[in-house]
Design an enzyme around this catalytic site. Structure first.
Site, PDB file in Angstrom:
ATOM      1  N   LYS A  92     -10.293  -3.304  -4.355  1.00 31.10           N
ATOM      2  CA  LYS A  92     -11.009  -2.035  -4.466  1.00 31.10           C
ATOM      3  C   LYS A  92     -10.188  -0.998  -5.209  1.00 31.10           C
ATOM      4  O   LYS A  92     -10.735  -0.067  -5.783  1.00 31.10           O
ATOM      5  CB  LYS A  92     -11.256  -1.454  -3.061  1.00 31.10           C
ATOM      6  CG  LYS A  92     -12.203  -2.245  -2.214  1.00 31.10           C
ATOM      7  CD  LYS A  92     -12.260  -1.689  -0.788  1.00 31.10           C
ATOM      8  CE  LYS A  92     -13.040  -2.661   0.084  1.00 31.10           C
ATOM      9  NZ  LYS A  92     -13.133  -2.298   1.472  1.00 31.10           N
ATOM     10  N   LYS A  96       0.816  -1.214   0.000  1.00 33.09           N
ATOM     11  CA  LYS A  96       0.000   0.000   0.000  1.00 33.09           C
ATOM     12  C   LYS A  96       0.849   1.264   0.000  1.00 33.09           C
ATOM     13  O   LYS A  96       0.466   2.271  -0.594  1.00 33.09           O
ATOM     14  CB  LYS A  96      -0.955   0.017   1.207  1.00 33.09           C
ATOM     15  CG  LYS A  96      -2.148  -0.897   1.023  1.00 33.09           C
ATOM     16  CD  LYS A  96      -3.300  -0.480   1.904  1.00 33.09           C
ATOM     17  CE  LYS A  96      -4.519  -1.332   1.624  1.00 33.09           C
ATOM     18  NZ  LYS A  96      -5.591  -1.122   2.596  1.00 33.09           N
ATOM     19  N   LYS A 150      -4.903 -10.050  -7.224  1.00 34.10           N
ATOM     20  CA  LYS A 150      -6.082 -10.152  -6.357  1.00 34.10           C
ATOM     21  C   LYS A 150      -7.165  -9.171  -6.809  1.00 34.10           C
ATOM     22  O   LYS A 150      -6.847  -8.069  -7.248  1.00 34.10           O
ATOM     23  CB  LYS A 150      -5.633  -9.807  -4.928  1.00 34.10           C
ATOM     24  CG  LYS A 150      -6.603 -10.134  -3.842  1.00 34.10           C
ATOM     25  CD  LYS A 150      -6.050  -9.731  -2.485  1.00 34.10           C
ATOM     26  CE  LYS A 150      -5.987  -8.225  -2.318  1.00 34.10           C
ATOM     27  NZ  LYS A 150      -5.673  -7.745  -0.996  1.00 34.10           N
TER      28      LYS A 150
HETATM   29  P1  TYM Z   1     -10.868  -5.207   3.649  1.00 34.79           P
HETATM   30  O1  TYM Z   1     -11.822  -4.086   3.889  1.00 34.79           O
HETATM   31  O2  TYM Z   1      -9.755  -4.992   2.689  1.00 34.79           O
HETATM   32  O3  TYM Z   1     -11.649  -6.514   3.190  1.00 34.79           O
HETATM   33  C1  TYM Z   1     -12.737  -7.053   3.918  1.00 34.79           C
HETATM   34  C2  TYM Z   1     -12.684  -8.579   3.873  1.00 34.79           C
HETATM   35  O4  TYM Z   1     -12.689  -9.029   2.516  1.00 34.79           O
HETATM   36  C3  TYM Z   1     -11.626  -9.940   2.297  1.00 34.79           C
HETATM   37  N1  TYM Z   1     -11.148  -9.798   0.902  1.00 34.79           N
HETATM   38  C4  TYM Z   1     -11.047 -10.813   0.043  1.00 34.79           C
HETATM   39  N2  TYM Z   1     -11.336 -12.129   0.159  1.00 34.79           N
HETATM   40  C5  TYM Z   1     -11.138 -12.920  -0.939  1.00 34.79           C
HETATM   41  N3  TYM Z   1     -10.676 -12.441  -2.130  1.00 34.79           N
HETATM   42  C6  TYM Z   1     -10.370 -11.131  -2.287  1.00 34.79           C
HETATM   43  N4  TYM Z   1      -9.943 -10.676  -3.470  1.00 34.79           N
HETATM   44  C7  TYM Z   1     -10.556 -10.244  -1.168  1.00 34.79           C
HETATM   45  N5  TYM Z   1     -10.364  -8.918  -0.976  1.00 34.79           N
HETATM   46  C8  TYM Z   1     -10.728  -8.663   0.301  1.00 34.79           C
HETATM   47  C9  TYM Z   1     -10.553  -9.537   3.306  1.00 34.79           C
HETATM   48  O5  TYM Z   1      -9.678 -10.605   3.574  1.00 34.79           O
HETATM   49  C10 TYM Z   1     -11.400  -9.145   4.501  1.00 34.79           C
HETATM   50  O6  TYM Z   1     -11.723 -10.298   5.271  1.00 34.79           O
HETATM   51  N6  TYM Z   1      -7.850  -5.106   7.633  1.00 34.79           N
HETATM   52  C11 TYM Z   1      -9.142  -5.555   7.161  1.00 34.79           C
HETATM   53  C12 TYM Z   1     -10.312  -4.995   7.938  1.00 34.79           C
HETATM   54  C13 TYM Z   1     -10.226  -5.172   9.422  1.00 34.79           C
HETATM   55  C14 TYM Z   1     -10.460  -6.392  10.123  1.00 34.79           C
HETATM   56  C15 TYM Z   1     -10.285  -6.069  11.481  1.00 34.79           C
HETATM   57  C16 TYM Z   1     -10.803  -7.680   9.717  1.00 34.79           C
HETATM   58  C17 TYM Z   1      -9.929  -4.234  10.343  1.00 34.79           C
HETATM   59  N7  TYM Z   1      -9.972  -4.743  11.587  1.00 34.79           N
HETATM   60  C18 TYM Z   1     -10.447  -7.027  12.480  1.00 34.79           C
HETATM   61  C19 TYM Z   1     -10.948  -8.651  10.718  1.00 34.79           C
HETATM   62  C20 TYM Z   1     -10.776  -8.324  12.086  1.00 34.79           C
HETATM   63  C21 TYM Z   1      -9.314  -5.106   5.710  1.00 34.79           C
HETATM   64  O7  TYM Z   1      -8.714  -4.168   5.267  1.00 34.79           O
HETATM   65  O8  TYM Z   1     -10.286  -5.736   5.036  1.00 34.79           O
END
Ligand code: TYM
Length: 333
Positions: free
Chosen positions: A198, A112, A195
């Site tokens: 967003k 990032k 991957k």
């Molecule tokens: P974020 O907002 O990027 O994504 C949310 C969830 O979606 C999953 N994900 C995917 N799974 C499969 N294939 C993909 N291409 C894909 N892109 C995203 C992510 O693995 C995630 O589960 N850091 C985290 C948010 C967060 C969080 C937490 C999660 C903050 N605090 C505490 C669990 C527990 C994030 O940026 O997710």
């Protein structure tokens, strides 16, 4: 005791990867477990610049998406992170527990921040400590996420163990990641080695949760494939990342295995398979989309959910934060 916690960032473009890798599994877990907490992590979102109005809109949209996909805000706790101050307070303590060397290993920060690391926000660097606080401020035991969050979960476990050791108290459980289902890493529709994300500049690389039937159909028609028909077995997907991705998506959306899907569609051409995938996707995402629209037409309902969710989350987090403060030795005259 089992307590489930997970979250996603309100940064727009909620996509099929977020749905299949995370939210769809949360809905399943919610059926089996009474103690689930789902969070819209707005404080994580601002680790990279967000337009304030967009952030507010995206927070409501993501909340609507959770509910439309099947999260029950009465059974589970659903709230936005910045409404519960204990997350940021515990994150500060964790900033003092986690080691710089641990954070330096985080691949997501490297991706990032890009080449100009000196210019990344300090928040982006300590992002995983806030994530650990999100989970541990509820003493959550299980965390359903996509594959890309595995490293962050390992850091959370290291923080829990080091905190317990440093302060001689078994305060935190060591939480388990739950990386469930077939689609733990959904790939870009344009490039099977990347991957689905967003932040990809091409909207054709992903299916957004808000895409209508025509858009889904068009994006799938343009999705990259190879010239061979679909293989009969999973082994036949080796070296064919785009085919593998589409079959994986089909499997996850119909709650089947890839082997099961290939037993049915092996040998057919992609044009035919893409039509079947479009129909399936529209039948799954269409109703979610319609429900999101209905909820967003009257945000008062969403706002009520978030207010009540925050109250319930605060009631769980506050005593745990007090326990931490006592363990650390913060004076409370
Ligand atoms: P974020 O907002 O990027 O994504 C949310 C969830 O979606 C999953 N994900 C995917 N799974 C499969 N294939 C993909 N291409 C894909 N892109 C995203 C992510 O693995 C995630 O589960 N850091 C985290 C948010 C967060 C969080 C937490 C999660 C903050 N605090 C505490 C669990 C527990 C994030 O940026 O997710």
């Amino acid at each position: 005791m089992t307590r489930i916690f997970s979250g996603a960032q309100p940064t727009g473009n909620l996509h099929l990867g977020n749905y299949l890798g995370a939210i769809r599994n949360w809905v399943r877990l919610q059926k089996e477990h009474d103690d689930c907490i789902f969070c819209v992590v707005d404080q994580h979102a601002i680790t990279v610049w967000q337009d304030p109005q967009d952030l507010t809109r995206a927070t409501r949209e993501l909340t609507a998406a959770y509910i439309a996909a099947g999260i029950d805000p009465v059974k589970s706790i659903l709230f936005n992170q910045s409404m519960v101050p204990a997350h940021a307070q515990l994150a500060w303590v964790f900033n003092c527990v986690a080691r710089i060397g641990w954070l330096n290993r985080m691949t997501q920060f490297k991706d990032k921040a890009g080449k100009n690391r000196e210019n990344a926000s300090v928040g982006l660097y300590v992002y995983p400590n806030l994530m650990a606080a999100d989970i541990l401020v509820y003493k959550a035991t299980h965390v359903p996420v996509g594959e890309d969050q595995k490293q962050h979960l390992e850091l959370t476990r290291d923080i829990a163990v080091k905190f317990n050791n440093d302060f001689g108290a078994e305060i935190f459980p060591v939480p388990e990641p739950l990386i469930l289902g077939e689609a733990t890493r959904v790939m870009s529709l344009r490039d099977g080695a990347k991957k689905m994300s967003k932040s990809d500049p091409s909207d054709y690389s992903r299916i957004n949760m808000t895409d209508d039937a025509d858009t889904i159909s068009q994006k799938l028609r343009k999705a990259k494939t190879d010239p061979e028909p679909l293989p009969e077995t999973v082994d036949g997907l080796a070296g064919r990342p785009e085919a593998d991705n589409l079959v994986t998506i089909f499997a996850a959306m119909s709650d089947r295995t890839r082997a099961d899907v290939l037993a049915e569609v092996g040998g057919i051409q992609f044009s035919d398979f893409k039509q079947r995938l479009t129909d399936l996707m529209v039948s799954v995402l269409g109703p979610i989309n319609a429900e999101m629209k209905r909820l967003l037409a009257d945000p008062a309902e969403i706002d009520r959910v978030l207010r009540s969710g925050a109250e319930r989350a605060n009631a769980v987090a506050e005593p745990i934060l007090q326990e931490v403060h006592r363990a650390v030795g913060f004076y409370r005259p």
